[in-house]
Design an enzyme around this catalytic site. Structure first.
Site, PDB file in Angstrom:
ATOM      1  N   ASN A 181      42.829  -8.177  23.133  1.00  0.00           N
ATOM      2  CA  ASN A 181      41.393  -7.216  23.506  1.00  0.00           C
ATOM      3  C   ASN A 181      41.017  -8.370  23.158  1.00  0.00           C
ATOM      4  OD1 ASN A 181      42.498  -6.852  20.351  1.00  0.00           O
ATOM      5  ND2 ASN A 181      41.806  -5.286  20.150  1.00  0.00           N
ATOM      6  N   LYS A 204      51.213 -17.997  21.574  1.00  0.00           N
ATOM      7  CA  LYS A 204      52.023 -16.872  22.626  1.00  0.00           C
ATOM      8  C   LYS A 204      50.445 -15.980  22.722  1.00  0.00           C
ATOM      9  CE  LYS A 204      54.172 -13.078  23.642  1.00  0.00           C
ATOM     10  NZ  LYS A 204      53.693 -12.659  24.073  1.00  0.00           N
ATOM     11  N   GLY A 256      49.137  -7.135  17.331  1.00  0.00           N
ATOM     12  CA  GLY A 256      49.726  -6.312  17.940  1.00  0.00           C
ATOM     13  C   GLY A 256      49.632  -4.956  17.735  1.00  0.00           C
ATOM     14  N   SER A 257      50.387  -4.245  18.192  1.00  0.00           N
ATOM     15  CA  SER A 257      50.484  -2.621  18.208  1.00  0.00           C
ATOM     16  C   SER A 257      51.895  -2.725  17.021  1.00  0.00           C
ATOM     17  CB  SER A 257      51.431  -1.852  19.020  1.00  0.00           C
ATOM     18  OG  SER A 257      53.043  -2.615  19.908  1.00  0.00           O
ATOM     19  N   VAL A 258      51.588  -1.559  15.922  1.00  0.00           N
ATOM     20  CA  VAL A 258      53.017  -1.627  14.719  1.00  0.00           C
ATOM     21  C   VAL A 258      54.179  -1.152  15.370  1.00  0.00           C
ATOM     22  CG1 VAL A 258      53.474   0.578  13.788  1.00  0.00           C
ATOM     23  CG2 VAL A 258      51.593   0.155  13.753  1.00  0.00           C
ATOM     24  N   PRO A 259      54.222  -0.784  16.751  1.00  0.00           N
ATOM     25  CA  PRO A 259      56.301  -1.100  17.322  1.00  0.00           C
ATOM     26  C   PRO A 259      56.567  -2.327  16.831  1.00  0.00           C
ATOM     27  CG  PRO A 259      54.781   0.286  18.564  1.00  0.00           C
ATOM     28  CD  PRO A 259      53.811   0.222  17.067  1.00  0.00           C
ATOM     29  N   THR A 260      55.272  -3.126  17.747  1.00  0.00           N
ATOM     30  CA  THR A 260      55.908  -4.989  17.617  1.00  0.00           C
ATOM     31  C   THR A 260      55.639  -5.280  16.655  1.00  0.00           C
ATOM     32  OG1 THR A 260      55.055  -4.476  20.415  1.00  0.00           O
ATOM     33  CG2 THR A 260      55.255  -6.287  18.760  1.00  0.00           C
ATOM     34  N   GLU A 278      49.075  -7.463  11.159  1.00  0.00           N
ATOM     35  CA  GLU A 278      47.409  -7.243  11.805  1.00  0.00           C
ATOM     36  C   GLU A 278      47.928  -6.658  12.854  1.00  0.00           C
ATOM     37  OE1 GLU A 278      44.365  -7.699  10.420  1.00  0.00           O
ATOM     38  OE2 GLU A 278      45.164  -9.559   9.680  1.00  0.00           O
ATOM     39  N   CYS A 312      41.311  -2.843  17.258  1.00  0.00           N
ATOM     40  CA  CYS A 312      41.610  -2.184  16.062  1.00  0.00           C
ATOM     41  C   CYS A 312      41.504  -0.964  15.144  1.00  0.00           C
ATOM     42  CB  CYS A 312      42.875  -2.962  15.854  1.00  0.00           C
ATOM     43  SG  CYS A 312      41.505  -4.342  14.989  1.00  0.00           S
ATOM     44  N   GLU A 400      46.996   5.991  17.987  1.00  0.00           N
ATOM     45  CA  GLU A 400      46.278   5.657  18.447  1.00  0.00           C
ATOM     46  C   GLU A 400      45.593   5.470  19.890  1.00  0.00           C
ATOM     47  OE1 GLU A 400      47.144   1.556  18.301  1.00  0.00           O
ATOM     48  OE2 GLU A 400      45.228   0.831  16.852  1.00  0.00           O
ATOM     49  N   GLU A 477      43.089 -12.136   7.346  1.00  0.00           N
ATOM     50  CA  GLU A 477      42.769 -13.202   8.093  1.00  0.00           C
ATOM     51  C   GLU A 477      41.573 -13.049   7.881  1.00  0.00           C
ATOM     52  OE1 GLU A 477      43.675 -12.183  12.860  1.00  0.00           O
ATOM     53  OE2 GLU A 477      45.771 -13.773  12.124  1.00  0.00           O
TER      54      GLU A 477
HETATM   55  N1  LIG Z   1      45.015  -5.303  12.964  1.00  0.00           N
HETATM   56  C1  LIG Z   1      44.317  -6.033  14.349  1.00  0.00           C
HETATM   57  O1  LIG Z   1      43.743  -6.953  13.844  1.00  0.00           O
HETATM   58  C2  LIG Z   1      44.716  -6.122  15.563  1.00  0.00           C
HETATM   59  C3  LIG Z   1      43.544  -6.387  16.371  1.00  0.00           C
HETATM   60  C4  LIG Z   1      43.611  -6.287  17.603  1.00  0.00           C
HETATM   61  C5  LIG Z   1      44.704  -5.155  18.470  1.00  0.00           C
HETATM   62  N2  LIG Z   1      45.497  -4.789  17.439  1.00  0.00           N
HETATM   63  C6  LIG Z   1      46.345  -3.875  17.944  1.00  0.00           C
HETATM   64  O2  LIG Z   1      47.336  -4.556  19.318  1.00  0.00           O
HETATM   65  C7  LIG Z   1      47.645  -3.461  19.889  1.00  0.00           C
HETATM   66  C8  LIG Z   1      46.900  -3.929  21.064  1.00  0.00           C
HETATM   67  O3  LIG Z   1      47.325  -4.835  21.659  1.00  0.00           O
HETATM   68  P1  LIG Z   1      48.923  -5.264  22.448  1.00  0.00           P
HETATM   69  O4  LIG Z   1      49.009  -3.734  23.116  1.00  0.00           O
HETATM   70  O5  LIG Z   1      48.798  -6.109  23.284  1.00  0.00           O
HETATM   71  O6  LIG Z   1      50.086  -4.945  21.666  1.00  0.00           O
HETATM   72  P2  LIG Z   1      52.029  -5.497  21.279  1.00  0.00           P
HETATM   73  O7  LIG Z   1      52.210  -5.346  20.575  1.00  0.00           O
HETATM   74  O8  LIG Z   1      51.679  -5.200  22.824  1.00  0.00           O
HETATM   75  O9  LIG Z   1      51.405  -6.611  21.714  1.00  0.00           O
HETATM   76  C9  LIG Z   1      51.399  -7.867  20.860  1.00  0.00           C
HETATM   77  C10 LIG Z   1      51.736  -9.246  21.910  1.00  0.00           C
HETATM   78  O10 LIG Z   1      53.362  -9.074  20.811  1.00  0.00           O
HETATM   79  C11 LIG Z   1      53.986  -9.308  22.183  1.00  0.00           C
HETATM   80  N3  LIG Z   1      55.665  -8.925  21.226  1.00  0.00           N
HETATM   81  C12 LIG Z   1      55.935  -8.122  22.057  1.00  0.00           C
HETATM   82  N4  LIG Z   1      56.899  -7.656  22.189  1.00  0.00           N
HETATM   83  C13 LIG Z   1      57.138  -8.568  21.546  1.00  0.00           C
HETATM   84  C14 LIG Z   1      58.339  -9.227  20.734  1.00  0.00           C
HETATM   85  N5  LIG Z   1      59.364  -8.500  20.967  1.00  0.00           N
HETATM   86  N6  LIG Z   1      58.658  -9.619  20.388  1.00  0.00           N
HETATM   87  C15 LIG Z   1      57.470 -11.070  20.211  1.00  0.00           C
HETATM   88  N7  LIG Z   1      56.210 -10.392  21.313  1.00  0.00           N
HETATM   89  C16 LIG Z   1      56.108  -9.953  21.658  1.00  0.00           C
HETATM   90  C17 LIG Z   1      53.015  -9.003  23.104  1.00  0.00           C
HETATM   91  O11 LIG Z   1      53.221  -9.733  24.572  1.00  0.00           O
HETATM   92  C18 LIG Z   1      51.705  -9.269  22.814  1.00  0.00           C
HETATM   93  O12 LIG Z   1      51.178 -11.014  22.859  1.00  0.00           O
HETATM   94  C19 LIG Z   1      46.434  -1.795  19.361  1.00  0.00           C
HETATM   95  O13 LIG Z   1      48.087  -1.468  18.603  1.00  0.00           O
HETATM   96  C20 LIG Z   1      45.742  -2.444  18.408  1.00  0.00           C
HETATM   97  O14 LIG Z   1      45.327  -1.536  17.403  1.00  0.00           O
HETATM   98  C21 LIG Z   1      45.809  -5.309  15.772  1.00  0.00           C
HETATM   99  C1  LIG Z   2      35.267  -8.298  16.169  1.00  0.00           C
HETATM  100  N1  LIG Z   2      35.749  -7.018  15.670  1.00  0.00           N
HETATM  101  C2  LIG Z   2      35.373  -6.035  16.679  1.00  0.00           C
HETATM  102  C3  LIG Z   2      35.420  -6.284  14.394  1.00  0.00           C
HETATM  103  C4  LIG Z   2      37.239  -6.822  15.701  1.00  0.00           C
HETATM  104  C5  LIG Z   2      37.698  -7.020  15.252  1.00  0.00           C
HETATM  105  C6  LIG Z   2      39.246  -7.137  16.118  1.00  0.00           C
HETATM  106  C7  LIG Z   2      40.259  -5.918  15.978  1.00  0.00           C
HETATM  107  O1  LIG Z   2      40.075  -5.628  17.151  1.00  0.00           O
END
Ligand SMILES: NC(=O)c1ccc[n+]([C@@H]2O[C@H](COP(=O)([O-])OP(=O)(O)OC[C@H]3O[C@@H](n4cnc5c(N)ncnc54)[C@H](O)[C@@H]3O)[C@@H](O)[C@H]2O)c1
Ligand SMILES: C[N+](C)(C)CCCC=O
Length: 503
Positions: A181, A204, A256-260, A278, A312, A400, A477
């Site tokens: 994103n 990556k 990324g996502s909670v499960p990952t 994050e 996020c 989410e 961060e």
């Molecule tokens: N808190 C934050 O700062 C923040 C910011 C942006 C996005 N997000 C979250 O990210 C999610 C959306 O992003 P997404 O769909 O790319 O998330 P995702 O968890 O599917 O993937 C994130 C990254 O992890 C990698 N990945 C996936 N499986 C892996 C594994 N087993 N081992 C190592 N790497 C792996 C992916 O290739 C990708 O680069 C949403 O849940 C969003 O809330 C959080």
């Molecule tokens: C700059 N924003 C919009 C607050 C995004 C923070 C990063 C989360 O996805």
């Protein structure tokens, strides 16, 4: 409807924008053929036979480029390059590192438009937002360049003239793994503090958005960084997993996502490596009846529709005090209808395309599910939750969605809304709109979230820490505190007398 218009934006070949006259590119016109892997100062094509993956342009659905996922050999080479760079970089003074980082920030400023355009083409967000993301990346690098020379230890006096001191030392090769994103911004938010502390990095990006992180790596190199300081390996979970397990990697910072995130933590635990996570959110925004309604509506829009809702920290559960619900709903619907949706490279566009077709379908299925569960659909992107069954039983209130879908819920008392707002496993952000200063601080004290906004939402100045409570993450961060997550303390004892021996 808003989501149908978004869908149409995603499917149709975009018309050449008017702004194309002054712009180098237009949607549907870009083909990226250069390799996207980068280490030891060069772009690389895959050495082994690998299955190339299509990368799409969200606005048109066209294939933009091909991703060559890195296997074990390439990951080893990238980590080796980072190790070699670490040898030079970690021995430089903070001032020397800062000079190179500031130069990188200048280059980003001069290439702002080009980077923003590539972000739009690969991610689908509007050019207006992409420029702000590039600015945030630059500011982050400037901020940590400023901190680089301030990293210092402590001197502690001990009996008899003996003393101890602490040294703040880098960790080594850090890994950054990013979401799709905010591709460029995430690469900068991770690399800037890591490099300022004297580390090197292998990053990556998400396989969905591989394009702009490589530009950042080249910019650091152009600014004078040693070869291998920031390396980019492309790929999905296999490549990510190779990085997390690599014995020469000292730390993993993941967005990324909670499960990952859970998997990353598990993999890092095998090597007892520190992690920064994050992760996702389902954040609440509380609007009290004494709010400035105009600002509350603006806040709700900023909390839900930036980056097509793929943020996020979004405040997707908008709790509105019962007395002002009708006025709020009328105004928020009116302003949402007026959002300019279209070709993300057009200056007038405020909402571009969702990242890809499967994600669009997932977002739409949440809206369908909400209808089945009894929500009133004010617009496909604004769901009014029924007061009887909205107590965290509806899917749109619990999960989410990561798209432009705002759930509006009504409440009566402060105590009740706090209980409902905190009734989630996540805790990334939260917001409150009120003119009552006492209430604002009282509410914020009780909100279980890492970033709380009073009378605003979704601003992330790089000087302040950002990160989640509960399952939304670990570590922070931005801000000074992030130095703690990219460095370690060494304590040195200095004896000025004789050894006091018990034997
Ligand atoms: N808190 C934050 O700062 C923040 C910011 C942006 C996005 N997000 C979250 O990210 C999610 C959306 O992003 P997404 O769909 O790319 O998330 P995702 O968890 O599917 O993937 C994130 C990254 O992890 C990698 N990945 C996936 N499986 C892996 C594994 N087993 N081992 C190592 N790497 C792996 C992916 O290739 C990708 O680069 C949403 O849940 C969003 O809330 C959080
Ligand atoms: C700059 N924003 C919009 C607050 C995004 C923070 C990063 C989360 O996805």
């Amino acid at each position: 409807s808003m989501l149908q218009r978004l869908a149409a934006t995603l499917r149709r070949p975009a018309a050449v924008p008017l702004a194309a006259a002054v712009r180098c590119i237009s949607s549907g016109s870009v083909d990226i053929t250069v390799p996207l892997n980068y280490w030891a100062g060069k772009r690389w094509t895959s050495k082994e036979k690998c299955n190339k993956e299509n990368v799409y342009e969200p606005a048109t659905g066209r294939v933009l480029c091909h991703l060559e996922p890195c296997g074990a050999v390439e990951v080893d080479e990238a980590v080796e390059a980072a190790k070699s760079a670490f040898g030079h970089w970690s021995k430089m003074s903070g001032m020397e590192r800062a000079r190179i980082m500031i130069e990188a920030a200048h280059i980003i400023e001069s290439r702002r438009e080009e980077i923003a355009e590539m972000e739009v083409v690969n991610n689908g967000k509007s050019i207006t937002e992409a420029r702000l993301d590039v600015d945030s990346a630059r500011l982050c690098i400037e901020y940590y360049a400023g901190l680089a020379s301030t990293l210092a230890g402590q001197h502690v006096q001990l009996p008899g003239g003996s003393f101890a001191y602490t040294r703040r030392e880098p960790l080594g090769v850090c890994v950054g793994i990013g979401a799709w994103n905010y591709p460029f911004q995430i690469a900068a938010w991770k690399s800037a503090p890591a490099l300022a502390c004297g580390n090197s990095m292998v990053f990556k990006p998400s396989p969905v958005t591989p394009v702009t992180a490589v530009m950042l790596a080249e910019i650091y190199a152009e600014a004078g960084a040693p070869e291998g300081l920031l390396n980019v390996v492309q790929g999905g979970q296999e490549t990510g997993s190779l990085l997390c397990h690599h014995p020469d990697v000292a730390k993993v910072s993941f967005t990324g996502s909670v499960p990952t995130g859970k998997k990353i933590m598990e993999m890092a635990s095998k090597g007892v490596k520190p992690v920064t996570l994050e992760l996702g959110g389902k954040s609440p925004l509380l609007i009290f009846q004494d709010s400035d309604l105009e600002n509350a509506v603006r806040g709700a829009l900023m909390a839900n529709f930036l980056s097509q809702g793929q943020v996020c920290s979004n405040g997707t559960r908008v709790f509105v005090q019962k007395n002002i619900l009708p006025e709020f709903v009328e105004e928020v619907v009116k302003r949402t209808r007026a959002i300019e949706i279209g070709d993300p490279l057009l200056e007038s566009t405020r909402m571009g395309a969702l990242v890809n077709q499967p994600h669009l379908e997932k977002v739409l299925s949440f809206v369908d599910q909400a209808k089945k569960e009894g929500a009133t659909v004010l617009l496909p992107c604004i769901l009014l939750a029924n007061t009887i069954n909205d107590l965290n039983t509806m899917t749109c209130v619990k999960e989410e969605i990561f798209g432009p879908v705002m759930s509006v819920l009504s409440f009566e008392t402060e105590e009740e809304v706090l209980q409902r707002a905190n009734n989630t496993t996540m805790g990334l952000a939260a917001g409150v709109f009120t003119r009552d200063v006492m209430r604002a601080h009282r509410v914020v004290e009780h909100l279980k979230a890492g970033s709380c906004f009073i009378n605003n939402y979704n601003i992330t100045p790089v000087e302040v820490p950002f990160g989640g409570f509960k399952m939304s993450g670990i570590g922070r961060e931005n801000g000074q505190v992030t130095v703690e997550h990219y460095s370690q303390l060494k304590t040195v004892f200095v004896e000025m007398g004789d050894v006091d021996c018990l034997f």
